[in-house]
Motif scaffolding. Structure first.
Motif, PDB file in Angstrom:
ATOM      1  N   ALA A 108       3.901 -27.598  10.299  1.00  0.00           N
ATOM      2  CA  ALA A 108       2.761 -27.220   9.452  1.00  0.00           C
ATOM      3  C   ALA A 108       1.498 -26.925  10.249  1.00  0.00           C
ATOM      4  CB  ALA A 108       2.496 -28.294   8.407  1.00  0.00           C
ATOM      5  N   ARG A 109       1.661 -26.240  11.378  1.00  0.00           N
ATOM      6  CA  ARG A 109       0.503 -25.880  12.182  1.00  0.00           C
ATOM      7  C   ARG A 109       0.288 -24.376  12.268  1.00  0.00           C
ATOM      8  NH1 ARG A 109      -0.972 -30.322  11.087  1.00  0.00           N
ATOM      9  NH2 ARG A 109      -0.959 -32.070  12.513  1.00  0.00           N
ATOM     10  N   GLY A 110       1.081 -23.615  11.522  1.00  0.00           N
ATOM     11  CA  GLY A 110       0.868 -22.171  11.451  1.00  0.00           C
ATOM     12  C   GLY A 110       1.727 -21.332  12.370  1.00  0.00           C
ATOM     13  N   LYS A 111       2.764 -21.907  12.952  1.00  0.00           N
ATOM     14  CA  LYS A 111       3.625 -21.142  13.856  1.00  0.00           C
ATOM     15  C   LYS A 111       4.292 -19.970  13.141  1.00  0.00           C
ATOM     16  CE  LYS A 111       6.049 -24.741  14.753  1.00  0.00           C
ATOM     17  NZ  LYS A 111       5.329 -25.724  13.972  1.00  0.00           N
ATOM     18  N   SER A 112       4.874 -20.237  11.998  1.00  0.00           N
ATOM     19  CA  SER A 112       5.551 -19.170  11.246  1.00  0.00           C
ATOM     20  C   SER A 112       4.548 -18.135  10.755  1.00  0.00           C
ATOM     21  CB  SER A 112       6.326 -19.751  10.058  1.00  0.00           C
ATOM     22  OG  SER A 112       7.381 -20.538  10.515  1.00  0.00           O
ATOM     23  N   TYR A 113       3.412 -18.588  10.293  1.00  0.00           N
ATOM     24  CA  TYR A 113       2.375 -17.670   9.798  1.00  0.00           C
ATOM     25  C   TYR A 113       1.939 -16.721  10.912  1.00  0.00           C
ATOM     26  CZ  TYR A 113      -1.967 -15.934   7.874  1.00  0.00           C
ATOM     27  OH  TYR A 113      -2.966 -15.107   7.437  1.00  0.00           O
ATOM     28  N   ILE A 114       1.624 -17.261  12.078  1.00  0.00           N
ATOM     29  CA  ILE A 114       1.191 -16.431  13.205  1.00  0.00           C
ATOM     30  C   ILE A 114       2.312 -15.483  13.629  1.00  0.00           C
ATOM     31  CG2 ILE A 114       0.575 -16.516  15.654  1.00  0.00           C
ATOM     32  CD1 ILE A 114      -1.015 -19.071  14.995  1.00  0.00           C
ATOM     33  N   SER A 115       3.535 -15.993  13.678  1.00  0.00           N
ATOM     34  CA  SER A 115       4.667 -15.156  14.080  1.00  0.00           C
ATOM     35  C   SER A 115       4.855 -13.988  13.137  1.00  0.00           C
ATOM     36  CB  SER A 115       5.949 -15.991  14.117  1.00  0.00           C
ATOM     37  OG  SER A 115       5.841 -17.023  15.043  1.00  0.00           O
ATOM     38  N   HIS A 116       4.821 -14.253  11.829  1.00  0.00           N
ATOM     39  CA  HIS A 116       4.991 -13.177  10.844  1.00  0.00           C
ATOM     40  C   HIS A 116       3.858 -12.168  10.940  1.00  0.00           C
ATOM     41  CE1 HIS A 116       8.517 -14.531   8.635  1.00  0.00           C
ATOM     42  NE2 HIS A 116       8.060 -15.766   8.758  1.00  0.00           N
ATOM     43  N   ARG A 117       2.637 -12.633  11.086  1.00  0.00           N
ATOM     44  CA  ARG A 117       1.498 -11.714  11.185  1.00  0.00           C
ATOM     45  C   ARG A 117       1.596 -10.864  12.435  1.00  0.00           C
ATOM     46  NH1 ARG A 117       1.558 -11.210   6.899  1.00  0.00           N
ATOM     47  NH2 ARG A 117       1.287 -12.981   5.585  1.00  0.00           N
ATOM     48  N   LEU A 118       2.000 -11.464  13.561  1.00  0.00           N
ATOM     49  CA  LEU A 118       2.131 -10.720  14.809  1.00  0.00           C
ATOM     50  C   LEU A 118       3.220  -9.660  14.698  1.00  0.00           C
ATOM     51  CD1 LEU A 118       1.254 -10.367  17.728  1.00  0.00           C
ATOM     52  CD2 LEU A 118       2.892 -12.157  18.360  1.00  0.00           C
ATOM     53  N   VAL A 119       4.353 -10.011  14.123  1.00  0.00           N
ATOM     54  CA  VAL A 119       5.439  -9.044  13.936  1.00  0.00           C
ATOM     55  C   VAL A 119       4.982  -7.911  13.022  1.00  0.00           C
ATOM     56  CG1 VAL A 119       7.716  -8.725  12.883  1.00  0.00           C
ATOM     57  CG2 VAL A 119       7.320 -10.610  14.455  1.00  0.00           C
ATOM     58  N   ASN A 120       4.311  -8.245  11.927  1.00  0.00           N
ATOM     59  CA  ASN A 120       3.805  -7.205  11.021  1.00  0.00           C
ATOM     60  C   ASN A 120       2.843  -6.260  11.735  1.00  0.00           C
ATOM     61  OD1 ASN A 120       5.276  -8.210   8.882  1.00  0.00           O
ATOM     62  ND2 ASN A 120       3.553  -9.319   7.989  1.00  0.00           N
ATOM     63  N   TYR A 121       1.923  -6.816  12.496  1.00  0.00           N
ATOM     64  CA  TYR A 121       0.946  -5.996  13.205  1.00  0.00           C
ATOM     65  C   TYR A 121       1.626  -5.101  14.231  1.00  0.00           C
ATOM     66  CZ  TYR A 121      -2.719  -4.494  16.320  1.00  0.00           C
ATOM     67  OH  TYR A 121      -3.541  -3.718  17.099  1.00  0.00           O
ATOM     68  N   LEU A 122       2.500  -5.673  15.060  1.00  0.00           N
ATOM     69  CA  LEU A 122       3.161  -4.881  16.092  1.00  0.00           C
ATOM     70  C   LEU A 122       4.026  -3.782  15.490  1.00  0.00           C
ATOM     71  CD1 LEU A 122       4.031  -7.692  18.644  1.00  0.00           C
ATOM     72  CD2 LEU A 122       2.308  -5.900  18.889  1.00  0.00           C
ATOM     73  N   ASN A 123       4.723  -4.070  14.403  1.00  0.00           N
ATOM     74  CA  ASN A 123       5.488  -3.018  13.726  1.00  0.00           C
ATOM     75  C   ASN A 123       4.566  -1.943  13.183  1.00  0.00           C
ATOM     76  OD1 ASN A 123       8.234  -3.780  14.053  1.00  0.00           O
ATOM     77  ND2 ASN A 123       7.956  -5.384  12.542  1.00  0.00           N
ATOM     78  N   TRP A 124       3.410  -2.337  12.674  1.00  0.00           N
ATOM     79  CA  TRP A 124       2.435  -1.392  12.117  1.00  0.00           C
ATOM     80  C   TRP A 124       1.906  -0.439  13.182  1.00  0.00           C
ATOM     81  CZ3 TRP A 124      -3.100  -1.210  12.568  1.00  0.00           C
ATOM     82  CH2 TRP A 124      -3.710  -0.325  11.673  1.00  0.00           C
ATOM     83  N   VAL A 125       1.692  -0.945  14.413  1.00  0.00           N
ATOM     84  CA  VAL A 125       1.184  -0.084  15.485  1.00  0.00           C
ATOM     85  C   VAL A 125       2.306   0.649  16.212  1.00  0.00           C
ATOM     86  CG1 VAL A 125      -0.939  -1.395  15.816  1.00  0.00           C
ATOM     87  CG2 VAL A 125       1.063  -1.930  17.206  1.00  0.00           C
TER      88      VAL A 125
END
Length: 88
Positions: free
Chosen positions: A6-23
């Motif tokens: 519950a420290r945000g590992k999954s949240y950060i991972s999902h956001r990073l994957v979304n961003y990298l796919n977007w670019v």
């Protein structure tokens, strides 16, 4: 990523994957926890070494240790297959 629950590992991972796919950088998230939950859904809920129970992470639970090792291998194999297929 590795860390406390519950420290945000999954949240950060999902956001990073979304961003990298977007670019335009093809990315995929390989989450051992998701594999474990899928496996637990397939397993009999009454088993003592069930993947959804707290004793699954007990160092003295040899059956669970074997399952954790198999899950890690499955995720690694999926990752390598994804890289070999030219998608990553």
């Amino acid at each position: 990523l590795v860390g406390l629950p519950a420290r945000g590992k999954s949240y950060i991972s999902h956001r990073l994957v979304n961003y990298l796919n977007w670019v335009g950088v093809r990315c995929r998230l390989f989450n051992v926890g998701a594999y474990r939950r899928n496996q637990a859904a397939k397993m009999d809920k009454d088993k003592e070494d069930g993947a959804s129970r707290a004793n699954f992470f007990d160092k003295d639970n040899k059956n669970a240790a074997d399952m954790r090792e198999r899950l890690a291998d499955a995720v690694l194999n999926d990752l390598l297959e994804w890289l070999r297929s030219g998608q990553g």
